[in-house]
Design a protein around this motif. Structure first.
Motif, PDB file in Angstrom:
ATOM      1  N   GLY A 127      98.761 -36.090 -47.374  1.00  0.00           N
ATOM      2  CA  GLY A 127      98.447 -36.667 -48.680  1.00  0.00           C
ATOM      3  C   GLY A 127      99.600 -37.445 -49.271  1.00  0.00           C
ATOM      4  O   GLY A 127     100.625 -37.655 -48.633  1.00  0.00           O
ATOM      5  N   ARG A 128      99.407 -37.867 -50.523  1.00  0.00           N
ATOM      6  CA  ARG A 128     100.417 -38.716 -51.153  1.00  0.00           C
ATOM      7  C   ARG A 128     101.251 -37.983 -52.183  1.00  0.00           C
ATOM      8  O   ARG A 128     102.137 -38.561 -52.791  1.00  0.00           O
ATOM      9  CB  ARG A 128      99.745 -39.864 -51.921  1.00  0.00           C
ATOM     10  CG  ARG A 128      98.675 -40.566 -51.181  1.00  0.00           C
ATOM     11  CD  ARG A 128      98.001 -41.593 -52.069  1.00  0.00           C
ATOM     12  NE  ARG A 128      96.786 -42.033 -51.418  1.00  0.00           N
ATOM     13  CZ  ARG A 128      96.002 -42.984 -51.861  1.00  0.00           C
ATOM     14  NH1 ARG A 128      96.290 -43.595 -52.980  1.00  0.00           N
ATOM     15  NH2 ARG A 128      94.928 -43.326 -51.213  1.00  0.00           N
ATOM     16  N   SER A 129     100.948 -36.716 -52.434  1.00  0.00           N
ATOM     17  CA  SER A 129     101.534 -36.124 -53.635  1.00  0.00           C
ATOM     18  C   SER A 129     103.049 -35.964 -53.535  1.00  0.00           C
ATOM     19  O   SER A 129     103.745 -36.104 -54.529  1.00  0.00           O
ATOM     20  CB  SER A 129     100.854 -34.800 -53.956  1.00  0.00           C
ATOM     21  OG  SER A 129     100.977 -33.921 -52.890  1.00  0.00           O
ATOM     22  N   GLU A 130     103.570 -35.703 -52.327  1.00  0.00           N
ATOM     23  CA  GLU A 130     105.033 -35.577 -52.231  1.00  0.00           C
ATOM     24  C   GLU A 130     105.712 -36.914 -52.506  1.00  0.00           C
ATOM     25  O   GLU A 130     106.758 -36.965 -53.146  1.00  0.00           O
ATOM     26  CB  GLU A 130     105.436 -35.042 -50.859  1.00  0.00           C
ATOM     27  CG  GLU A 130     105.200 -33.556 -50.747  1.00  0.00           C
ATOM     28  CD  GLU A 130     105.648 -32.980 -49.416  1.00  0.00           C
ATOM     29  OE1 GLU A 130     106.777 -33.254 -49.001  1.00  0.00           O
ATOM     30  OE2 GLU A 130     104.849 -32.258 -48.802  1.00  0.00           O
ATOM     31  N   GLU A 131     105.095 -37.993 -52.043  1.00  0.00           N
ATOM     32  CA  GLU A 131     105.661 -39.309 -52.333  1.00  0.00           C
ATOM     33  C   GLU A 131     105.590 -39.596 -53.827  1.00  0.00           C
ATOM     34  O   GLU A 131     106.540 -40.120 -54.413  1.00  0.00           O
ATOM     35  CB  GLU A 131     104.892 -40.401 -51.572  1.00  0.00           C
ATOM     36  CG  GLU A 131     105.353 -40.591 -50.135  1.00  0.00           C
ATOM     37  CD  GLU A 131     104.702 -39.622 -49.179  1.00  0.00           C
ATOM     38  OE1 GLU A 131     103.858 -38.819 -49.634  1.00  0.00           O
ATOM     39  OE2 GLU A 131     105.035 -39.644 -47.981  1.00  0.00           O
ATOM     40  N   GLU A 132     104.460 -39.239 -54.434  1.00  0.00           N
ATOM     41  CA  GLU A 132     104.332 -39.445 -55.875  1.00  0.00           C
ATOM     42  C   GLU A 132     105.390 -38.652 -56.628  1.00  0.00           C
ATOM     43  O   GLU A 132     106.006 -39.142 -57.575  1.00  0.00           O
ATOM     44  CB  GLU A 132     102.933 -39.036 -56.350  1.00  0.00           C
ATOM     45  CG  GLU A 132     101.867 -40.019 -55.939  1.00  0.00           C
ATOM     46  CD  GLU A 132     100.477 -39.619 -56.413  1.00  0.00           C
ATOM     47  OE1 GLU A 132      99.599 -40.481 -56.411  1.00  0.00           O
ATOM     48  OE2 GLU A 132     100.273 -38.449 -56.789  1.00  0.00           O
ATOM     49  N   ALA A 133     105.611 -37.410 -56.171  1.00  0.00           N
ATOM     50  CA  ALA A 133     106.621 -36.583 -56.821  1.00  0.00           C
ATOM     51  C   ALA A 133     107.986 -37.255 -56.717  1.00  0.00           C
ATOM     52  O   ALA A 133     108.740 -37.310 -57.697  1.00  0.00           O
ATOM     53  CB  ALA A 133     106.661 -35.202 -56.172  1.00  0.00           C
ATOM     54  N   ALA A 134     108.295 -37.796 -55.532  1.00  0.00           N
ATOM     55  CA  ALA A 134     109.599 -38.444 -55.344  1.00  0.00           C
ATOM     56  C   ALA A 134     109.743 -39.643 -56.273  1.00  0.00           C
ATOM     57  O   ALA A 134     110.796 -39.858 -56.876  1.00  0.00           O
ATOM     58  CB  ALA A 134     109.744 -38.875 -53.888  1.00  0.00           C
ATOM     59  N   ILE A 135     108.666 -40.415 -56.414  1.00  0.00           N
ATOM     60  CA  ILE A 135     108.746 -41.626 -57.231  1.00  0.00           C
ATOM     61  C   ILE A 135     108.891 -41.275 -58.710  1.00  0.00           C
ATOM     62  O   ILE A 135     109.693 -41.872 -59.426  1.00  0.00           O
ATOM     63  CB  ILE A 135     107.517 -42.520 -56.948  1.00  0.00           C
ATOM     64  CG1 ILE A 135     107.744 -43.197 -55.592  1.00  0.00           C
ATOM     65  CG2 ILE A 135     107.309 -43.545 -58.033  1.00  0.00           C
ATOM     66  CD1 ILE A 135     106.591 -43.982 -55.081  1.00  0.00           C
ATOM     67  N   VAL A 136     108.152 -40.266 -59.157  1.00  0.00           N
ATOM     68  CA  VAL A 136     108.303 -39.841 -60.556  1.00  0.00           C
ATOM     69  C   VAL A 136     109.729 -39.346 -60.808  1.00  0.00           C
ATOM     70  O   VAL A 136     110.279 -39.524 -61.887  1.00  0.00           O
ATOM     71  CB  VAL A 136     107.271 -38.740 -60.895  1.00  0.00           C
ATOM     72  CG1 VAL A 136     107.539 -38.175 -62.276  1.00  0.00           C
ATOM     73  CG2 VAL A 136     105.874 -39.303 -60.841  1.00  0.00           C
ATOM     74  N   LEU A 137     110.343 -38.757 -59.778  1.00  0.00           N
ATOM     75  CA  LEU A 137     111.723 -38.277 -59.937  1.00  0.00           C
ATOM     76  C   LEU A 137     112.734 -39.411 -59.885  1.00  0.00           C
ATOM     77  O   LEU A 137     113.931 -39.176 -59.935  1.00  0.00           O
ATOM     78  CB  LEU A 137     112.047 -37.247 -58.850  1.00  0.00           C
ATOM     79  CG  LEU A 137     111.365 -35.886 -59.031  1.00  0.00           C
ATOM     80  CD1 LEU A 137     111.512 -35.036 -57.785  1.00  0.00           C
ATOM     81  CD2 LEU A 137     111.941 -35.147 -60.223  1.00  0.00           C
ATOM     82  N   GLY A 138     112.244 -40.641 -59.746  1.00  0.00           N
ATOM     83  CA  GLY A 138     113.138 -41.783 -59.847  1.00  0.00           C
ATOM     84  C   GLY A 138     113.524 -42.412 -58.527  1.00  0.00           C
ATOM     85  O   GLY A 138     114.333 -43.331 -58.497  1.00  0.00           O
ATOM     86  N   ALA A 139     112.958 -41.923 -57.396  1.00  0.00           N
ATOM     87  CA  ALA A 139     113.328 -42.483 -56.099  1.00  0.00           C
ATOM     88  C   ALA A 139     112.647 -43.834 -55.900  1.00  0.00           C
ATOM     89  O   ALA A 139     111.504 -44.020 -56.307  1.00  0.00           O
ATOM     90  CB  ALA A 139     112.929 -41.520 -54.981  1.00  0.00           C
ATOM     91  N   SER A 140     113.356 -44.759 -55.252  1.00  0.00           N
ATOM     92  CA  SER A 140     112.748 -46.040 -54.909  1.00  0.00           C
ATOM     93  C   SER A 140     111.811 -45.829 -53.725  1.00  0.00           C
ATOM     94  O   SER A 140     111.822 -44.767 -53.100  1.00  0.00           O
ATOM     95  CB  SER A 140     113.837 -47.032 -54.519  1.00  0.00           C
ATOM     96  OG  SER A 140     114.529 -46.550 -53.384  1.00  0.00           O
ATOM     97  N   GLY A 141     110.993 -46.849 -53.410  1.00  0.00           N
ATOM     98  CA  GLY A 141     110.072 -46.743 -52.289  1.00  0.00           C
ATOM     99  C   GLY A 141     110.816 -46.472 -50.984  1.00  0.00           C
ATOM    100  O   GLY A 141     110.408 -45.648 -50.176  1.00  0.00           O
ATOM    101  N   TRP A 142     111.945 -47.150 -50.804  1.00  0.00           N
ATOM    102  CA  TRP A 142     112.741 -47.020 -49.591  1.00  0.00           C
ATOM    103  C   TRP A 142     113.307 -45.609 -49.456  1.00  0.00           C
ATOM    104  O   TRP A 142     113.222 -44.981 -48.409  1.00  0.00           O
ATOM    105  CB  TRP A 142     113.850 -48.065 -49.650  1.00  0.00           C
ATOM    106  CG  TRP A 142     114.626 -48.239 -48.396  1.00  0.00           C
ATOM    107  CD1 TRP A 142     115.953 -48.015 -48.228  1.00  0.00           C
ATOM    108  CD2 TRP A 142     114.129 -48.697 -47.126  1.00  0.00           C
ATOM    109  NE1 TRP A 142     116.315 -48.296 -46.944  1.00  0.00           N
ATOM    110  CE2 TRP A 142     115.223 -48.708 -46.243  1.00  0.00           C
ATOM    111  CE3 TRP A 142     112.867 -49.064 -46.655  1.00  0.00           C
ATOM    112  CZ2 TRP A 142     115.090 -49.095 -44.909  1.00  0.00           C
ATOM    113  CZ3 TRP A 142     112.741 -49.440 -45.332  1.00  0.00           C
ATOM    114  CH2 TRP A 142     113.830 -49.454 -44.476  1.00  0.00           C
ATOM    115  N   LYS A 143     113.866 -45.103 -50.560  1.00  0.00           N
ATOM    116  CA  LYS A 143     114.435 -43.748 -50.532  1.00  0.00           C
ATOM    117  C   LYS A 143     113.340 -42.711 -50.317  1.00  0.00           C
ATOM    118  O   LYS A 143     113.539 -41.715 -49.624  1.00  0.00           O
ATOM    119  CB  LYS A 143     115.166 -43.455 -51.844  1.00  0.00           C
ATOM    120  CG  LYS A 143     116.588 -43.965 -51.815  1.00  0.00           C
ATOM    121  CD  LYS A 143     117.385 -43.467 -53.000  1.00  0.00           C
ATOM    122  CE  LYS A 143     118.831 -43.889 -52.859  1.00  0.00           C
ATOM    123  NZ  LYS A 143     119.501 -44.082 -54.134  1.00  0.00           N
ATOM    124  N   THR A 144     112.182 -42.958 -50.937  1.00  0.00           N
ATOM    125  CA  THR A 144     111.055 -42.043 -50.752  1.00  0.00           C
ATOM    126  C   THR A 144     110.688 -41.976 -49.280  1.00  0.00           C
ATOM    127  O   THR A 144     110.472 -40.899 -48.724  1.00  0.00           O
ATOM    128  CB  THR A 144     109.842 -42.513 -51.564  1.00  0.00           C
ATOM    129  OG1 THR A 144     110.232 -42.588 -52.920  1.00  0.00           O
ATOM    130  CG2 THR A 144     108.676 -41.573 -51.424  1.00  0.00           C
TER     131      THR A 144
END
Lengths: 358, 291
Positions: B180-197
């Protein structure tokens, strides 16, 4: 910091998830978004976080008065706790909480020691200091939820958004965590919005409740306001169990068949169908009729396990049944048995005109 | 409750025994399966090594010193060395797009990735001949610029890339969809860029699936015969990969040489199998083994 949404619409294909929603949450408030599943409450939360964008148009999302509608989620500094926690499964508890600090650009990234200090402080706050090396898979549901909260708090968010924070937990843990969340909010008083479909949870934890249904806000108010003065039938029905007494408008009241309940606020047409909503604990049971303000009924079922005695009564005329909750002392004094003939008094009926569509 | 009901209970209990087949049926079935596997897998595998070592270890190792064999090994390593990293990058990108985003043409992309599986390898080779060959669409233009694709190394690399496209992507798509996408969403909400995610969340979560895909992709890249055969032209020392070289040696009745080289590919298969089992074993317990 306050959070405000204005005129938010959101469609997923042809499904209307949000229909012109506007809401303002004041700084430091703890607000519950309460509604049945599919009502749009999670979508609203995700729009505030920036994980969804509202339909283009007049929609606005404001953080402390600043328009952040077009900001990406990574710039909004909103803390978000997901329904199923979404912890990074390959990182241990410490690294999960540290994530938001570690991914900062180098110039704003705290030092190693500073990160360590902050993470341990948060783990202490959520009472998980001794679990820092565990992987998410090695934690219980309640522990995972607390890690998710600590992780969200690590970035010092301006607003905390919780999606069904206790939805996936068993009843006992859920109750403990509810109280814990309220205490936590008292400690750090960060503006918090949480989504729930559980009315008890909303009424117990929140300082204000927003009742959502079919993509619209039905009512906003304190727990007492929405419970005692529900704006409409949906809110009344959703916030606890309810008895329906059907009747017809007659001379400024509604006739329930033997009892006329005054309805001064309603100007329904004479003979139009109406319905009175009464909560089970707002019905008084009498062994003798007291004037003409009461209805006869027969007791059909008594369940006295638990703090309240649950009774099921039947009206003699149409045979419709209704529930009454009674304090144990009252029950002892009346000595109620199935089959007994009693009289009931409706203490706080709310009248709604019946529309034929239902 | 009469005696009849008791009989019934007993019958149900009897029928629910975990294994109900008679022992001789079980032995027959297991025996048949083992005989089948032995005849079709173990015997051929053993015979490869038996033929290769028929004249002892001296001639066996001598066949690897043959310059044409060495050049075939080099070319195979080169083709795999280009095809595997390329398909690795493409596979991750395609799987990421398909599993984590919704876009028009998503179904189409999924079907296209499967194309090399559904097309005969010979046809895949022919496509390149028709495109880049002397009589092909781009042939005259390539010839005028002094570029050779068909009957040259670029053609072999292209054909190898084509037949190995699906391996990494097919391995990752179901895995990423399940995550799923939720871990990526969590990373992005925490301020990570797409690349870092991607580097810090997505890639670590798929690393074992990716390794698995790379191993299968590599095995196929080194073992591919059909498509490469069509575009290669079988020029010894120049455009022969290991499988093509084996065929030539075999056709020349050089049994030891053919089977010695074949034993290399067989060893590759065995190593692949071992790695594959190791990864599967490594990931079997969901909780906790990783640090």
């Amino acid at each position: 910091m306050s959070v405000e949404v204005r005129n938010v619409h959101k469609h997923f294909g042809s499904f209307k998830a949000l229909d012109d929603v506007s809401l303002k949450v004041e700084s430091g408030e703890l607000v519950a978004l309460l509604g049945p599943s599919g009502s749009g409450k999670t979508t609203l939360l995700r729009i505030i976080a920036g994980l969804e964008y509202p339909d283009p148009g007049t929609a606005q999302v404001l953080f402390h008065g600043e328009d952040v509608t077009d900001w990406p989620a990574s710039d909004r500094k909103a803390g978000f706790a997901f329904q199923h926690y979404a912890l990074f499964r390959h990182l241990n508890v410490f690294e999960n909480v540290a994530f938001g600090l570690r991914v900062r650009p180098r110039k704003s990234r705290p030092s190693r020691e500073e990160i360590r200090r902050r993470v341990m402080e948060l783990l202490e706050l959520v009472q998980l200091e001794q679990f820092e090396r565990r992987l998410p898979a090695q934690l219980s549901g309640g522990q995972r939820q607390r890690v998710a909260l600590a992780r969200a708090l690590a970035v010092e968010p301006t607003v905390l958004l919780l999606d069904e924070p206790f939805g996936a937990l068993d009843a006992k843990v859920r109750k403990e965590l509810r109280r814990w969340l309220r205490r936590l909010h008292e400690q750090i008083s960060i503006t918090t919005l949480f989504v729930t479909h559980d009315q008890d949870e909303a009424l117990e934890v929140a300082s204000r409740v927003v009742v959502v249904n079919n993509g619209r806000i039905e009512q906003v108010g304190t727990p007492n306001e929405v419970y005692d003065r529900p704006a409409n039938r949906f809110v009344y029905d959703f916030l606890g169990s309810v008895n329906l007494f059907r009747g017809r408008f007659r001379q400024g009241g509604i006739d329930l068949g033997g009892l006329t309940v005054p309805a001064p606020d309603h100007h329904g047409a004479e003979d139009a169908p109406a319905v009175a909503y009464v909560r089970p604990h707002e019905i008084r049971i009498l062994s003798q009729p007291a004037g003409d303000g009461c209805l006869p009924a027969v007791i059909r079922h008594v369940n006295s396990a638990g703090p309240l005695v649950h009774l099921e009564l039947e009206r003699p005329d149409g045979g419709s049944r209704f529930a009454v909750h009674l304090a144990r002392e009252a029950d002892r004094m009346l000595r109620l048995e199935p089959g007994a003939q009693v009289f009931v008094e409706l203490q706080n009926p709310r009248i709604f005109s019946e529309d034929y569509s239902i | 409750m009469g005696p009849a009901s008791r009989v019934n209970t007993w019958k149900i209990g009897h029928r629910r025994r975990p294994v109900s087949e008679a022992p001789w049926i079980r032995r027959l079935l297991i025996g048949a399966a083992l005989a089948f596997l032995g005849f079709f897998l173990v015997v051929p595998l053993a015979s490869v090594f038996a033929h290769a070592l028929a004249k002892g270890f001296g001639p066996y190792f001598a066949s690897f010193r043959d310059p044409f064999t060495l050049s075939a090994i080099k070319l195979t390593l080169l083709a795999a060395g280009i095809a595997v990293p390329l398909n690795c990058v493409f596979g991750v990108a395609a799987a990421w797009a398909i599993a984590k985003f919704d876009f028009p043409g998503k179904q189409m992309l999924g079907a296209l990735i499967d194309l090399p599986f559904s097309v005969s390898p010979v046809i895949s080779g022919l496509i390149y001949v028709l495109l880049f060959g002397a009589q092909g669409m781009l042939g005259p233009w390539l010839a005028s610029h002094g570029l050779r694709v068909i009957f040259a190394v670029p053609g072999i690399v292209l054909a190898t890339i084509f037949v190995t496209v699906p391996f990494v992507a097919r391995e990752l798509i179901p895995l990423m969809q399940a995550q799923g996408r939720s871990e990526e969403e969590a990373a992005i909400v925490l301020g990570a860029s797409g690349w870092k995610t991607f580097w810090r969340v997505t890639l670590p979560n798929i690393r074992w699936g990716l390794l698995y895909g790379v191993i299968l992709c590599n095995a196929r890249a080194m073992g591919e015969f059909g498509a490469v055969s069509v575009v290669s032209g079988h020029i010894r020392g120049l455009t022969n990969t290991l499988p093509l070289h084996i065929e030539i040696l075999y056709n020349e009745y050089n049994m030891v040489g053919a089977f010695a080289v074949a034993s290399l590919l067989t060893l590759l298969a065995l190593v692949t199998l071992a790695l594959k089992s190791w990864i599967e074993w490594r990931n079997a317990p969901v909780s906790g083994a990783e640090t």
